[in-house]
Design an enzyme around this catalytic site. Structure first.
Site, PDB file in Angstrom:
ATOM      1  N   ARG A  55      17.607  -9.816  40.620  1.00  0.00           N
ATOM      2  CA  ARG A  55      16.479 -10.388  40.134  1.00  0.00           C
ATOM      3  C   ARG A  55      16.807 -11.783  39.530  1.00  0.00           C
ATOM      4  NH1 ARG A  55      15.477 -12.617  35.248  1.00  0.00           N
ATOM      5  NH2 ARG A  55      16.932 -11.059  34.298  1.00  0.00           N
ATOM      6  N   ASP A  56      17.734 -11.944  38.441  1.00  0.00           N
ATOM      7  CA  ASP A  56      17.965 -13.162  37.762  1.00  0.00           C
ATOM      8  C   ASP A  56      18.552 -14.003  38.749  1.00  0.00           C
ATOM      9  OD1 ASP A  56      18.464 -15.002  35.842  1.00  0.00           O
ATOM     10  OD2 ASP A  56      19.269 -13.730  34.473  1.00  0.00           O
ATOM     11  N   HIS A 249      24.139 -10.926  27.787  1.00  0.00           N
ATOM     12  CA  HIS A 249      23.847 -11.437  29.002  1.00  0.00           C
ATOM     13  C   HIS A 249      23.998 -12.805  29.153  1.00  0.00           C
ATOM     14  CE1 HIS A 249      20.338 -11.572  32.329  1.00  0.00           C
ATOM     15  NE2 HIS A 249      20.426 -12.954  31.854  1.00  0.00           N
ATOM     16  N   HIS A 251      24.790 -16.419  30.361  1.00  0.00           N
ATOM     17  CA  HIS A 251      24.615 -17.422  31.681  1.00  0.00           C
ATOM     18  C   HIS A 251      25.754 -18.577  31.523  1.00  0.00           C
ATOM     19  CE1 HIS A 251      20.876 -16.647  33.802  1.00  0.00           C
ATOM     20  NE2 HIS A 251      20.485 -16.073  32.687  1.00  0.00           N
ATOM     21  N   CYS A 282      17.245 -19.405  35.137  1.00  0.00           N
ATOM     22  CA  CYS A 282      15.836 -18.898  34.749  1.00  0.00           C
ATOM     23  C   CYS A 282      14.659 -20.245  35.011  1.00  0.00           C
ATOM     24  CB  CYS A 282      15.788 -18.693  33.264  1.00  0.00           C
ATOM     25  SG  CYS A 282      14.198 -18.399  32.628  1.00  0.00           S
ATOM     26  N   ASN A 291      24.324 -16.289  35.942  1.00  0.00           N
ATOM     27  CA  ASN A 291      24.951 -15.567  35.111  1.00  0.00           C
ATOM     28  C   ASN A 291      26.528 -15.491  35.100  1.00  0.00           C
ATOM     29  OD1 ASN A 291      22.090 -14.106  35.159  1.00  0.00           O
ATOM     30  ND2 ASN A 291      22.974 -13.618  33.389  1.00  0.00           N
TER      31      ASN A 291
HETATM   32  P1  HMG Z   1      -0.803 -15.853  32.230  1.00  0.00           P
HETATM   33  O1  HMG Z   1      -1.183 -16.921  33.153  1.00  0.00           O
HETATM   34  O2  HMG Z   1      -1.295 -15.793  30.752  1.00  0.00           O
HETATM   35  O3  HMG Z   1      -1.266 -14.338  32.723  1.00  0.00           O
HETATM   36  O4  HMG Z   1       0.757 -15.393  32.435  1.00  0.00           O
HETATM   37  P2  HMG Z   1      -2.911 -13.818  32.937  1.00  0.00           P
HETATM   38  O5  HMG Z   1      -3.121 -12.632  32.488  1.00  0.00           O
HETATM   39  O6  HMG Z   1      -3.802 -14.878  32.483  1.00  0.00           O
HETATM   40  O7  HMG Z   1      -2.937 -13.895  34.459  1.00  0.00           O
HETATM   41  C1  HMG Z   1      -2.917 -15.018  35.491  1.00  0.00           C
HETATM   42  C2  HMG Z   1      -2.931 -14.781  36.895  1.00  0.00           C
HETATM   43  O8  HMG Z   1      -1.667 -14.007  36.974  1.00  0.00           O
HETATM   44  C3  HMG Z   1      -4.054 -13.779  37.192  1.00  0.00           C
HETATM   45  O9  HMG Z   1      -4.156 -13.824  38.556  1.00  0.00           O
HETATM   46  C4  HMG Z   1      -3.327 -12.276  37.024  1.00  0.00           C
HETATM   47  O10 HMG Z   1      -3.926 -11.280  37.763  1.00  0.00           O
HETATM   48  C5  HMG Z   1      -1.893 -12.564  37.548  1.00  0.00           C
HETATM   49  P3  HMG Z   1      -5.706 -14.395  38.954  1.00  0.00           P
HETATM   50  O11 HMG Z   1      -6.838 -13.830  38.500  1.00  0.00           O
HETATM   51  O12 HMG Z   1      -5.488 -15.837  38.358  1.00  0.00           O
HETATM   52  O13 HMG Z   1      -5.641 -14.498  40.513  1.00  0.00           O
HETATM   53  N1  HMG Z   1      -0.814 -11.813  36.810  1.00  0.00           N
HETATM   54  C6  HMG Z   1      -0.118 -10.871  37.520  1.00  0.00           C
HETATM   55  N2  HMG Z   1       0.157 -10.598  38.676  1.00  0.00           N
HETATM   56  C7  HMG Z   1       1.130  -9.894  39.094  1.00  0.00           C
HETATM   57  N3  HMG Z   1       2.017  -9.132  38.180  1.00  0.00           N
HETATM   58  C8  HMG Z   1       1.602  -9.612  36.777  1.00  0.00           C
HETATM   59  C9  HMG Z   1       0.760 -10.124  36.546  1.00  0.00           C
HETATM   60  N4  HMG Z   1       0.224 -10.672  35.292  1.00  0.00           N
HETATM   61  C10 HMG Z   1      -1.002 -11.362  35.484  1.00  0.00           C
HETATM   62  N5  HMG Z   1       2.414  -8.763  36.139  1.00  0.00           N
HETATM   63  C11 HMG Z   1       2.562 -13.763  32.599  1.00  0.00           C
HETATM   64  C12 HMG Z   1       1.434 -14.386  31.735  1.00  0.00           C
HETATM   65  C13 HMG Z   1       3.509 -12.965  31.894  1.00  0.00           C
HETATM   66  C14 HMG Z   1       1.846 -13.075  33.496  1.00  0.00           C
HETATM   67  C15 HMG Z   1       3.249 -14.928  32.958  1.00  0.00           C
HETATM   68  O14 HMG Z   1       3.541 -16.025  32.279  1.00  0.00           O
HETATM   69  C16 HMG Z   1       4.400 -14.563  33.869  1.00  0.00           C
HETATM   70  O15 HMG Z   1       4.595 -13.654  35.035  1.00  0.00           O
HETATM   71  N6  HMG Z   1       5.691 -14.855  33.658  1.00  0.00           N
HETATM   72  C17 HMG Z   1       6.990 -14.386  34.167  1.00  0.00           C
HETATM   73  C18 HMG Z   1       7.968 -15.480  33.799  1.00  0.00           C
HETATM   74  C19 HMG Z   1       9.269 -14.939  34.562  1.00  0.00           C
HETATM   75  O16 HMG Z   1       9.552 -13.944  35.209  1.00  0.00           O
HETATM   76  N7  HMG Z   1      10.480 -15.679  33.848  1.00  0.00           N
HETATM   77  C20 HMG Z   1      11.723 -15.244  34.336  1.00  0.00           C
HETATM   78  C21 HMG Z   1      12.320 -14.039  33.922  1.00  0.00           C
HETATM   79  S1  HMG Z   1      12.867 -14.273  32.111  1.00  0.00           S
HETATM   80  C22 HMG Z   1      14.578 -14.609  32.297  1.00  0.00           C
HETATM   81  O17 HMG Z   1      14.967 -14.983  33.497  1.00  0.00           O
HETATM   82  C23 HMG Z   1      15.335 -14.615  31.256  1.00  0.00           C
HETATM   83  C24 HMG Z   1      16.288 -13.289  31.317  1.00  0.00           C
HETATM   84  O18 HMG Z   1      17.389 -13.478  32.425  1.00  0.00           O
HETATM   85  C25 HMG Z   1      17.454 -13.360  29.979  1.00  0.00           C
HETATM   86  C26 HMG Z   1      17.872 -14.574  29.513  1.00  0.00           C
HETATM   87  O19 HMG Z   1      18.658 -15.165  30.570  1.00  0.00           O
HETATM   88  O20 HMG Z   1      17.655 -14.909  28.447  1.00  0.00           O
HETATM   89  C27 HMG Z   1      15.550 -12.008  31.451  1.00  0.00           C
HETATM   90 MG    MG Z   2      18.934 -14.615  32.665  1.00  0.00          MG
END
Ligand code: HMG
Ligand code: MG
Length: 343
Positions: A55-56, A249, A251, A282, A291
């Site tokens: 995933r990450d 966690h 990085h 990320c 990581n």
């Molecule tokens: P938004 O634009 O505010 O969402 O994003 P929305 O509700 O307005 O929806 C926009 C569009 O996305 C719509 O589609 C929804 O249907 C669709 P449209 O009508 O335009 O065709 N949608 C989805 N589709 C599939 N699955 C869903 C979903 N939700 C909405 N779940 C949202 C808000 C949270 C969805 C967006 O910001 C997002 O997906 N963010 C994820 C970002 C991400 O994955 N970042 C990386 C992971 S975090 C990380 O790596 C850190 C970590 O490792 C820890 C660390 O290192 O510190 C965990």
């Molecule tokens: Mg991470």
């Protein structure tokens, strides 16, 4: 000087023999002895390694990784003794296209008995999709920085905490375990310094929402042992418990991950996230590298006499394999050293 000595002598009468000597050494020596005794006491413990490579590790790859490669990576990892393999994210494909095949990946992997395959879920839509794919564990992900929260999940910290409550409630009702992430614990790419008190407050809210564990993310790898110590001491105050509710966690962007993990170990953390071959980053933290490599983590833990139940050799092979598949250099120092020794 003499009065200090006499008062210590009086004090020492009420202490067990082993502690009496401590009153007569310098503060630095005392700290060293205490650290040694903490490490020794914990060295016999088991450490859970949470593999986040699929995933990450893959979410930030610039070119789309074939779904078959993702599935093969998870299946290989399943044969190593790892008990937790974070496999994909049910996030918006508009935001993270690389994770757009989450349903196919999750339904196609061979689930090994006793292994958990958590997935990231940001909202109820993601939860519904995860449930339809048969997911049994999810992770919600928040941050201790408001700007990062906006960039990553398009809502403020406060809004995200309400969202997590809804998601966690629905997940728990469906019999799904919930883990929580707090990002930017040691610094934010947009806001800079982050207060440990904010990390503690967000963690507390996520634990109250029903998360069984909080993974503290040094998202951009700027943490050093002093910063990590401050954060861990702050979160330790939550519910007056110890650190058994927390994972680290780290990085490795600034090469500090192992030092920070060792700090966590001495303070009692027993769960660490890592990524085979050091894959990752990320998408909303520019310049953040992967990581801590799982190989390097296992080497450290092995050297400290800690148990993980993970087959080190197999992990090294998988690190070599996935690096070749992605056409990138293996980021694991241990992996590279062992591979060149073999050659
Ligand atoms: P938004 O634009 O505010 O969402 O994003 P929305 O509700 O307005 O929806 C926009 C569009 O996305 C719509 O589609 C929804 O249907 C669709 P449209 O009508 O335009 O065709 N949608 C989805 N589709 C599939 N699955 C869903 C979903 N939700 C909405 N779940 C949202 C808000 C949270 C969805 C967006 O910001 C997002 O997906 N963010 C994820 C970002 C991400 O994955 N970042 C990386 C992971 S975090 C990380 O790596 C850190 C970590 O490792 C820890 C660390 O290192 O510190 C965990
Ligand atoms: Mg991470």
């Amino acid at each position: 000087m003499i009065s200090t000595y006499v008062s210590r002598l009086r004090l020492s009468r009420d202490l067990p023999l082993s502690r009496r000597k401590m009153l007569f050494v310098s503060p630095l020596q005392r700290l060293r002895v205490l650290q040694r005794s903490t490490v020794n006491r914990k060295l016999s413990d088991f450490v859970r390694v949470v593999e986040v490579g699929p995933r990450d590790g893959l979410q930030n790859e610039k070119t789309v990784v074939p779904t078959s490669t993702k599935i093969s990576l998870i299946n290989r990892l399943s044969s190593t003794g790892l008990k937790t393999i974070e496999s994909t994210s049910f996030v918006s494909p508009k935001w993270v296209p690389q994770m757009g095949d989450s349903s196919e990946v999750f339904t196609s992997i061979t689930k090994a008995p006793g292994v958990s395959y958590p997935v990231l879920v940001p909202n109820l839509k993601g939860l519904d999709a995860a449930i339809s794919s048969g997911v049994k564990e999810i992770a919600v992900f928040g941050a201790a920085s408001n700007t990062f929260s906006m960039k990553n999940i398009n809502c403020s910290i406060e809004e995200s905490l309400i969202r997590f409550q809804e998601v966690a409630k629905a997940a728990l009702k469906a019999g799904i375990r919930v883990r929580g992430y707090v990002s930017c614990i040691a610094g934010c790419p947009y806001e800079g310094e982050v207060k440990p008190s904010v990390v503690a407050r967000v963690s507390e809210s996520m634990l109250e929402a029903g998360c069984y564990e909080i993974s503290l993310g040094d998202t951009i790898g700027t943490g050093t042992p002093r910063i990590i110590t401050n954060v861990l001491n702050e979160v330790k105050t939550i519910f007056s418990r110890d650190l058994t509710l927390f994972a680290l966690h780290c990085h490795n962007t600034y090469g500090q991950a192992l030092a920070n993990i060792f700090t966590g170990l001495t303070l009692g953390v027993r769960v660490f996230d890592s990524s085979v071959g050091g894959l990752g980053g990320c998408p909303y933290a520019a310049g953040a590298s992967g990581n801590v490599p799982t190989e390097d983590l296992l080497y450290l833990l092995q050297g400290e006499g800690l148990q993980t139940g993970v087959d080190f050799e197999k992990i090294v092979e998988i690190g070599e394999w996935i690096s070749k598949q992605l056409g990138r250099d293996n980021q694991s120092k241990v992996g590279v050293a062992l591979a060149s020794r073999r050659r």
